[in-house]
Write an enzyme that holds these catalytic residues in place. Structure first.
Site, mmCIF file in Angstrom:
data_model
loop_
_atom_site.group_PDB
_atom_site.id
_atom_site.type_symbol
_atom_site.label_atom_id
_atom_site.label_comp_id
_atom_site.label_asym_id
_atom_site.label_seq_id
_atom_site.Cartn_x
_atom_site.Cartn_y
_atom_site.Cartn_z
ATOM 1 N N SER A 39 -1.301 6.720 -0.476
ATOM 2 C CA SER A 39 -1.687 6.406 -1.846
ATOM 3 C C SER A 39 -0.718 6.997 -2.868
ATOM 4 O O SER A 39 -1.127 7.516 -3.915
ATOM 5 C CB SER A 39 -3.112 6.908 -2.122
ATOM 6 O OG SER A 39 -3.689 6.234 -3.203
ATOM 7 N N LYS A 92 -3.854 -0.143 -5.723
ATOM 8 C CA LYS A 92 -2.606 -0.299 -4.975
ATOM 9 C C LYS A 92 -2.657 -1.438 -3.962
ATOM 10 O O LYS A 92 -1.619 -1.783 -3.384
ATOM 11 C CB LYS A 92 -2.241 1.021 -4.301
ATOM 12 C CG LYS A 92 -1.966 2.153 -5.294
ATOM 13 C CD LYS A 92 -1.460 3.395 -4.591
ATOM 14 C CE LYS A 92 -1.202 4.532 -5.568
ATOM 15 N NZ LYS A 92 -2.427 5.274 -5.928
ATOM 16 N N SER A 122 -7.360 4.201 -6.821
ATOM 17 C CA SER A 122 -6.189 3.760 -6.062
ATOM 18 C C SER A 122 -6.398 2.494 -5.241
ATOM 19 O O SER A 122 -5.446 2.032 -4.591
ATOM 20 C CB SER A 122 -5.703 4.886 -5.141
ATOM 21 O OG SER A 122 -5.022 5.873 -5.884
ATOM 22 N N LYS A 148 -8.032 0.477 2.132
ATOM 23 C CA LYS A 148 -7.522 1.382 1.095
ATOM 24 C C LYS A 148 -8.621 2.241 0.496
ATOM 25 O O LYS A 148 -9.724 1.767 0.214
ATOM 26 C CB LYS A 148 -6.851 0.572 -0.021
ATOM 27 C CG LYS A 148 -6.124 1.414 -1.060
ATOM 28 C CD LYS A 148 -4.864 2.028 -0.498
ATOM 29 C CE LYS A 148 -4.255 3.047 -1.436
ATOM 30 N NZ LYS A 148 -4.998 4.323 -1.475
#
Length: 378
Positions: free
Chosen positions: A115, A62, A59, A222
């Site tokens: 997420s 993203k 993820s 992140k």
């Protein structure tokens, strides 16, 4: 401005600009398959391990998806109506349902806070029309940023053998993303409320990035995890004017490793003030109502250098200038170099107006004026 006949005064910067004599911490050992630490300001690498290896990134994908979404929202932060196709995706979710209405900006929040794969898919289909088109946009953006070891297939980061990046490329991407004010503001928040237009209600989303609570200097960014990729983490931090980005891929001990990596990075770099506002120099001026013009310095932005590097200050001014001089006119500059490379500079400007002196009349002009006065009865 061309520096013809320039006088250069080279001095070591004042005490405030001398490097702090610190011994950098021992280079950390981390459990990540690949890792990197860079300066967020100039991109210099202070730690690297297998940084160009192409690996699954889960993820952390993203970061790119949300950046493209926020860029689209800056042009038109339109309201998106969620369709069944948009949320037909497995994995983490911000809880979208068919018929929900929210803005592109809020979809970016859902990607970065919890997420949400549903948020990533919804944004991708809304912006690109198809997942394939949006992936092409992601790859085009990656290419423009110099991400040579990256290829995107999905907006969410779900496993695909053709979906990969490297620690180095993720650091490049994150440097660019943090320059987006909205992105930088979202990733530093521990929780954010999102207002849905349909149904008319507000949801609160907590940030999955626990480093925001564990590490006092953390400012983002992140998390990511799949069984194939392992634990992935991109973090940013700021301390005493130094901004860092750390990336680990496939790291079972990422929280602790990022603390070690960021501490090490802060031991390697220092921020130094660049401010010449107290500088004052008298510069000869030719053809003016006075013999000199006062030149003053200006303030500049701080510069990040190595903890054991020296910052060299060079004053560059011409030997003289011609009148007239206007207040605020740039007459010279101060250059700051480190390792032979210019890292900062400030302007030297005129502190006052110096008009041109009246020109003296030649003898024949005086004679001619006298004759004219005689015949005019003056």
């Amino acid at each position: 401005m061309k520096w013809k006949g320039v006088l250069c005064f080279v001095v070591l910067a004042a005490m405030a600009l001398w490097p702090v004599k610190t011994s950098a911490d021992t280079v950390p050992s981390v459990s990540a398959k690949a890792a990197i630490v860079v300066s967020a300001d100039d991109g210099r690498v202070v730690y690297a391990k297998n940084e160009h290896d192409r690996l699954p990134i889960a993820s952390t994908t993203k970061i790119m998806t949300s950046l493209l979404t926020l860029e689209a929202a800056e042009v038109n932060n339109r309201v998106i109506t969620v369709t069944p196709e948009m949320i037909r995706v497995e994995g983490s979710s911000m809880g979208l349902r068919a018929g929900d209405k929210l803005t592109l900006y809020d979809l970016a929040v859902g990607m970065l806070m919890v997420s949400g794969n549903d948020a990533a898919n919804t944004a991708a289909l809304s912006i690109g029309g198809t997942i394939e088109n949006f992936a092409a946009m992601m790859n085009a953006k990656a290419a423009s940023l110099g991400m040579k070891d990256t290829h995107y297939v999905t907006p969410s980061g779900l496993d695909d053998k053709e979906h990969y990046s490297s620690a180095y490329d993720l650091a490049l991407l994150t440097r660019a993303a943090l320059q987006n004010t909205q992105f930088a503001n979202i990733v530093r928040q521990k929780s954010i409320q999102v207002h849905f237009l349909n149904p008319n209600m507000t949801h609160s989303y907590g940030n999955h990035n626990k480093l925001l609570s564990f590490y006092q200097y953390c400012t983002g960014v992140k998390t990511g995890f799949t069984k194939k990729s392992g634990r992935c983490l991109v973090s940013s931090a700021e301390k005493d004017g130094v901004r860092l980005i750390a990336v680990t891929l496939n790291d079972p001990n990422d929280w602790e490793d990022h603390e070690k990596l960021l501490d090490y990075g802060f031991s390697c770099l220092v921020s130094r003030s660049v401010n010449d506002s107290s500088t004052s120099i008298s510069l000869p001026i030719v053809g003016g109502v006075q013999e000199t013009v006062q030149v003053i310095g200006t303030a500049g932005e701080n510069v990040v250098i190595g903890a054991n590097d020296q910052l060299k200050r060079t004053v560059e001014l011409p030997q003289f200038v011609y009148a007239p001089a206007k207040k605020g006119q740039v007459l010279g500059r101060v250059c700051y170099t480190c390792g032979g490379k210019i890292v900062a500079q400030t302007e030297l400007v005129a502190a006052e107006d110096v008009p041109q002196a009246p020109k003296q009349k030649m003898w024949f002009q005086i004679l001619w004026e006298a004759i004219l006065d005689l015949f005019s009865g003056g």
